[in-house]
Structure formats: C-alpha cells, structure tokens
Design an enzyme around this catalytic site. Structure first.
Site, PDB file in Angstrom:
ATOM      1  N   ASN A  32      -0.786   1.399   6.248  1.00 16.56           N
ATOM      2  CA  ASN A  32      -0.052  -0.265   5.777  1.00 16.56           C
ATOM      3  C   ASN A  32       0.598  -1.264   6.205  1.00 16.56           C
ATOM      4  OD1 ASN A  32      -0.282   1.711   2.867  1.00 16.56           O
ATOM      5  ND2 ASN A  32       2.426   2.246   3.066  1.00 16.56           N
ATOM      6  N   GLY A  33       0.678  -2.350   6.603  1.00 23.55           N
ATOM      7  CA  GLY A  33       0.989  -3.431   7.376  1.00 23.55           C
ATOM      8  C   GLY A  33      -0.715  -4.268   7.936  1.00 23.55           C
ATOM      9  N   LYS A  67       5.436  -4.026  -5.472  1.00 20.47           N
ATOM     10  CA  LYS A  67       6.100  -3.632  -5.751  1.00 20.47           C
ATOM     11  C   LYS A  67       7.767  -4.078  -4.086  1.00 20.47           C
ATOM     12  CE  LYS A  67      10.633  -2.417  -7.299  1.00 20.47           C
ATOM     13  NZ  LYS A  67      11.083  -2.935  -8.460  1.00 20.47           N
ATOM     14  N   GLU A  76       5.008 -12.743 -14.089  1.00 16.51           N
ATOM     15  CA  GLU A  76       4.670 -11.936 -13.369  1.00 16.51           C
ATOM     16  C   GLU A  76       4.400 -11.140 -14.377  1.00 16.51           C
ATOM     17  OE1 GLU A  76       8.066 -10.419 -10.422  1.00 16.51           O
ATOM     18  OE2 GLU A  76       8.270 -11.086 -11.617  1.00 16.51           O
ATOM     19  N   ARG A  78       3.604   0.602  -7.209  1.00 21.26           N
ATOM     20  CA  ARG A  78       3.877  -0.437  -6.193  1.00 21.26           C
ATOM     21  C   ARG A  78       2.522  -1.246  -5.842  1.00 21.26           C
ATOM     22  NH1 ARG A  78       6.795   2.659  -1.601  1.00 21.26           N
ATOM     23  NH2 ARG A  78       5.210   1.586   0.385  1.00 21.26           N
ATOM     24  N   GLU A  84      14.356 -17.239 -13.448  1.00 20.95           N
ATOM     25  CA  GLU A  84      14.479 -15.785 -12.676  1.00 20.95           C
ATOM     26  C   GLU A  84      13.500 -15.557 -13.938  1.00 20.95           C
ATOM     27  OE1 GLU A  84      13.981 -11.768 -12.205  1.00 20.95           O
ATOM     28  OE2 GLU A  84      14.108 -13.389 -11.242  1.00 20.95           O
ATOM     29  N   TRP A  95      -3.078  -2.237  -1.305  1.00 23.19           N
ATOM     30  CA  TRP A  95      -3.438  -3.509  -1.574  1.00 23.19           C
ATOM     31  C   TRP A  95      -3.944  -4.849  -0.866  1.00 23.19           C
ATOM     32  CZ3 TRP A  95       0.303  -7.963  -1.023  1.00 23.19           C
ATOM     33  CH2 TRP A  95       0.113  -8.356  -1.800  1.00 23.19           C
ATOM     34  N   CYS A 109       1.586  -0.940   0.055  1.00 25.33           N
ATOM     35  CA  CYS A 109      -0.133   0.028   0.287  1.00 25.33           C
ATOM     36  C   CYS A 109       1.012   1.408  -0.390  1.00 25.33           C
ATOM     37  CB  CYS A 109      -1.179  -0.457   1.182  1.00 25.33           C
ATOM     38  SG  CYS A 109      -2.228  -1.840   1.859  1.00 25.33           S
ATOM     39  N   LYS A 144       9.766 -13.743 -14.380  1.00 28.97           N
ATOM     40  CA  LYS A 144       9.745 -12.432 -14.878  1.00 28.97           C
ATOM     41  C   LYS A 144       7.635 -12.742 -15.954  1.00 28.97           C
ATOM     42  CE  LYS A 144      11.694 -10.074 -13.320  1.00 28.97           C
ATOM     43  NZ  LYS A 144      11.134 -10.244 -12.213  1.00 28.97           N
ATOM     44  N   HIS A 194      13.167 -37.191 -14.672  1.00 24.69           N
ATOM     45  CA  HIS A 194      12.474 -37.739 -13.186  1.00 24.69           C
ATOM     46  C   HIS A 194      11.093 -37.663 -12.545  1.00 24.69           C
ATOM     47  CE1 HIS A 194      16.129 -39.128 -11.818  1.00 24.69           C
ATOM     48  NE2 HIS A 194      16.642 -38.159 -11.805  1.00 24.69           N
TER      49      HIS A 194
END
Length: 607
Positions: free
Chosen positions: A99-100, A602, A487, A27, A480, A75, A2, A484, A503
C-alpha cells in the site's frame, strides 16, 4: 486505498486471506490477489476486478495450498487496473504486497535495469520487490533494512520469502499496518475489519518498524535490530458492527446510526450543561485560552465539516479561523505564530495529506489538536492532543456519520473556545450546549424523511447535472450535499454560494435544471429567497429544504422539505441527514454501487 492481509497458522491461508480482504472491500479497489508459501514455492493468483473474480479464477486454475500467505486489494495509482499490475508482485524467491507510493521508483527502476532486472508491470511495487531481491542474501531483515534506506515515499509491505517457510515480514512508513494476535496463528492487516472474525487483539506497527510474524510468535525490531516491546491493544467493536443488519447498504445503515453516534460522541463530553474536554479527553484546564488563531486542515467531507466549524468558532469565540484543504496547505508556505492552533480533522486518521500538514505544523513548533474517528491511527498518535469521535466503523466509502460527529464536536469546541476567549458567558455557553443536545435529539425525527426522499428521488434519476445553493452555514452544507451526490450517483453536481450566482454561474441555469436550495438560516432568509427567484425565473426545477417557521413564497418551490425548527447554528447537524438520504436514494435508483463507488477509496493514504 489498497488493502493488505497476511496469515500464518495451521488453517488454509487462502480462505482466511479472501475472508480478510472481503472485510476491506469498503476501502475501494480494482484488482485482487494472493500469494501462498508452500514447501518453498510461492503460489500467486491475481486478477483485475472484484474478489469474486479472484475466487472464480482460483476455481479454474486451482486454489493455492498452504497455511502462510499474503493477500491484497489494489486501488490503481501506477499503471491501469489489470491482471499484470495487480498485487502481489515478486521474483522466484520473494512475494510482496504494497500500500502506498514509491516516489523515486523511476530512478530505482533504471538502477535495477542496469543490474539485469526486467519488469513486466507498470507499478512502483514491482520496483520495490526487485530492489529487495537485489539486496537479499538469505537474511530478510538485513535485506529490508538496505532496501528501506533507498526507498522514498509511503508504504506498508507484507512479504514472503520462499526460503523462510511459515514467516511473513511486514514494515510500514506513512501507511497503516497492524499485527493481529491469535491463538496458534497471527496476522497482518491494513485495518482491523480484516481480522475481526479471528481476533480482536493486535499491535500497531510504528514507522520503520520491521515485524517478523509466524504461527507461534511476533517479533518487532527497529532498523538497528533492537527488539521492541509493543502494547497489546483490543478492538472496541466486533465483526457484528460491520454487518448490514438488514439494511440494503452499509451507507443507509450508517445514515441511520447517526443519532447514536452523535450521542456517543457528545454526551460524555458535557458536564453541568457545559463542554468538558478536560476530564474526558485529558485536555489541560484552560487549554484553549492561549490561542488567537486556528488553522483547520482536512480533506473532502472533513474539510466541509471544518467550514461549519469555522463559522461557529468565529461567531461564538471571535477567533479567526483559516480552513485549508490539506493537499494544498503545505505548498502555500503557511504563516504560523506562537498563539496558533493547528486543528486537523480526519475520519480514518490516516489521510496522507492531512498527516503531512500535521507534521509541518509540529515541525514549526505549533500546537496540534486532532479530531479523528480511529483510535491509534497515525494522526491520533502524532498530534499533541486528540479528541476521538465515536462514530464506530464506517464501512461505506462515502462518509456520513463521521461528518455528523465532526460538526457536532466542532460545535462543542466552538462553545469552549467562546468561554475561553470571554466572548461567551457561562449562561450563553450553557444555552448553546443545550441547543446542540436538542438538535442531536431531533436527528431521529429527521430519519423519518427517508420514505419521502425515496419517492422524490425518482424525479432525479435521469438528471445529468444538478446544483446546490445556500448561504452561510447552508453553503458549507451545500458543498457536502453536492459531494455526496457526485460520489455515489455519478451525477455532475456543483455547490455555489447563492449570492455568487449572478457573477457568472447563473449562465448554467437552463429550463428544467434541478437546483437544491438550502433555506435554514433565518437571518439570511430574504437574501436566499431572492437567489432562488433568480434561478426559478430562468426555468430551474427547485427543491427547497427549509424548516418550520420560515415563510417562503410557494411559487418558487417545485418541491419542499420542511424540517423541525432547530436553531440556525445547530441546523447542519440535522439537515445533512436529508442531503445524505437524497443522494443515497438517487444512486440506488440509478443502479450505482452505493457502498463502493468507482475510483474512490475509503482512506486516502497517498498524496
């Protein structure tokens, strides 16, 4: 994560709040709202969706009028994204943004319900503001102290009291908050970009410090009421650096900024062709000599950079390295020794799980070293030693240049550890340092693949599932690259160590399924070629990313990208740019919101 903005001055608060919140859109958020204090009245306007939804709503119902207010982008954590769950929350006399996460909100909610309070939202934030209202008797500071004693969890609060005109109260615990310092106006914000168009001067608010912010002054006190003198800090970048500069998206701009970010981070730390952390980062001479094992802890992209770092450190320094995802690290009861080093990696320096792992190590008496991109962040302040990367502001949610500077910094650390352990001679260390500098120099050349990847992405736009495979450093890079892609394009994507395919996971390979194979490690060439043949024989559509000088059977590649011949150990610095561009162009063709992917933030400041 947030976003919080607050303003006290002479101008229209709403205009500044909206502008500030727009500076925090990177964010990630799903609702937005403002609260403005005017002549004892708290005027609240909030809605689900983007800031554009909020401005349209204010056009319909009227813009809150006043010169003191708080704003928020949320968020969702507790309760779905909705108008009711949006911030600010409050009562007739208090308005609050948060926030939190309040971890004990359920027990507090039960307590307040018994006291006659009712609740309209599903949020933990409404519980916090009504607990504050319960304790309020006209003295905001006293009420905050009593409230904070009962709250468990992480929070940054911006608060208006109806009977204290022109005043914002702010406090933080485990969630970042700054106080912006202007001329005849002052601000609060959860990050610097929110206030850069107004001021570059700010205070960092520390744990459980309570700020009283008015147009004329800022007072910061501890929980006992003692006045605290804070240093005035200056942001080292301005709002122009947070603009797109003609690029269609921040992500593409930041991909193209990687050569500069790498030079800015690595070149100042090299002297006489050797790493130099002593003079630049104030690490004591011989700092790395005592360590016999390293715990490398991070989340997401930063963790994948750690996997590259692990390989290089073990190869060059012969020191064992454990790479852990921070969200799991504390819960496996880790074993520490006196000669261990905890190395934490974070772009924001505020990642909650990483910060918690750092604190566990410190409490256990272990030395801590942080690699972070944000000076003054929580991790940067709490670690024993810090190496700051100089990627500059990273606005797009999906990290790109931060990853590059992290793996380059870890390569430099690996060389220094090799010297300290005696595994590298000075000559070998100089050779590796020169190879790193050369790889950084070739990143500009890698960006020239942008056009080729733009055309290539068209083939993958309708893909529902895609696989990456690699060995050694290529496997870490595959993870990575896969992250990407998922995401920002929302394509299901997985990365596998190529030798593990047989396997079980090779059962997922069916005719036409795309497989991206990284083939940049010379010593592993026969092995990875064999793995590519395994998927090709089952109908996979293969894209091979390799480098000059490696001979690969033409019949196993449907598409091939050939990169410059960079030494194996330095290849991730350059090759990752291709993976970033590949993901970016696929997402653009699919019409995705590249800079602000759904459900992502973010900086993850909750566990």
């Amino acid at each position: 994560m947030c976003g919080i903005v607050g303003y006290s001055g002479e101008k229209s608060a709403c205009d500044i709040l909206i502008n500030g919140l727009s500076g925090l859109e990177y964010r990630g958020y799903d609702s937005a709202g403002v609260s403005v204090l005017n002549q004892g009245n708290l005027q609240v306007c909030k809605t689900k969706g983007r800031l554009s939804n909020l401005t349209k709503l204010m056009e319909q119902v009227g813009t809150p009028d006043g010169s003191c207010g708080i704003g928020h982008t949320r968020w969702a954590t507790h309760g779905e994204p909705s108008d009711i769950n949006s911030h600010p929350h409050g009562t007739d006399r208090i308005s609050l943004v948060h926030n939190g996460i309040i971890e004990n909100y359920l027990s507090l909610k039960a307590f307040l319900t018994d006291k006659g309070y009712t609740f309209t939202s599903q949020t933990d934030t409404e519980v916090a503001v009504k607990l504050l209202d319960y304790h309020y008797n006209g003295d905001p500071f006293a009420a905050l102290v009593e409230t904070l004693k009962q709250l468990e969890g992480a929070y940054a609060f911006g608060i208006l009291f109806a009977d204290h005109p022109g005043t914002i109260y702010a406090v933080r615990k485990d969630s970042p908050l700054i106080i912006g310092l202007g001329e005849g106006e002052n601000f609060i914000a959860s990050d610097v970009p929110a206030i850069l168009q107004y001021t570059r001067q700010y205070h960092l608010l520390d744990e459980l410090e309570i700020a009283c912010v008015t147009q004329e002054k800022v007072e910061i006190r501890d929980m006992d009421g003692n006045l605290i003198e804070k240093p005035r800090l200056t942001a080292t970048w301005d709002i122009a650096q947070a603009q797109k500069d003609g690029y269609p998206h921040f992500m593409l701009k930041e991909i193209f900024e990687q050569p500069k970010a790498l030079r800015d981070t690595i070149h100042p730390r090299i002297r006489n062709s050797l790493p130099d952390f002593a003079s630049f980062d104030s690490l004591p001479n011989g700092y790395f000599a005592k360590y016999k094992r390293i715990h490398m802890v991070a989340c997401g992209t930063a963790m994948y950079s750690g996997m590259v770092g692990k390989s290089l450190i073990e190869q060059w320094a012969r020191i064992p390295v454990e790479v852990d995802m921070a969200s799991e690290f504390r819960y496996r009861n880790p074993i520490f020794h006196d000669t261990d080093l905890m190395l934490v990696i974070s772009q924001s320096g505020e990642t909650a799980d990483t910060l918690a792992a750092l604190r566990l190590a410190k409490a256990s008496g272990v030395d801590t070293l942080a690699v972070v991109n944000v000076a003054g962040s929580s991790i940067a302040r709490e670690a024993d030693r810090v190496i700051h990367t100089f990627a500059g502001p990273e606005i797009a949610v999906a990290s790109t240049k931060a990853f590059s500077v992290q793996i380059a910094t870890l390569a430099l650390i690996a060389i220094e550890l090799g010297r300290a352990s005696g595994s590298l001679t000075e000559t070998s260390a100089k050779e590796l340092t020169e190879q790193l500098l050369a790889a950084i120099g070739q990143t500009q050349q890698i960006l020239a693949y942008n056009e080729e990847l733009t055309d290539m992405a068209e083939h993958y736009k309708d893909t529902s599932s895609l696989f990456y495979i690699g060995r050694g450093l290529d496997y870490a890079l595959s993870m990575e690259g896969s992250l990407k892609l998922k995401e920002i394009s929302y394509i299901h994507s997985e990365a596998y160590a190529a030798g593990e395919l047989k396997h079980g996971t090779i059962s997922l390979i069916t005719p036409g399924v795309p497989v991206v194979a990284l083939v940049t490690q010379s010593s592993l060439l026969p092995k990875i070629v064999s793995n590519i043949k395994e998927v090709k024989s089952r109908g996979a559509y293969t894209l091979i990313i390799t480098k000059e000088g490696l001979e690969i059977d033409a019949d196993i590649a449907d598409k091939t990208i050939v990169l410059p011949n960079i030494p194996d150990s330095m290849m991730p610095v350059a090759a990752v740019i291709v993976l970033q561009l590949f993901a970016y162009h696929i997402a653009v063709i699919r019409g995705c919101d590249v800079d602000k992917p759904r459900n992502l933030a973010k900086s993850v400041t909750v566990e």
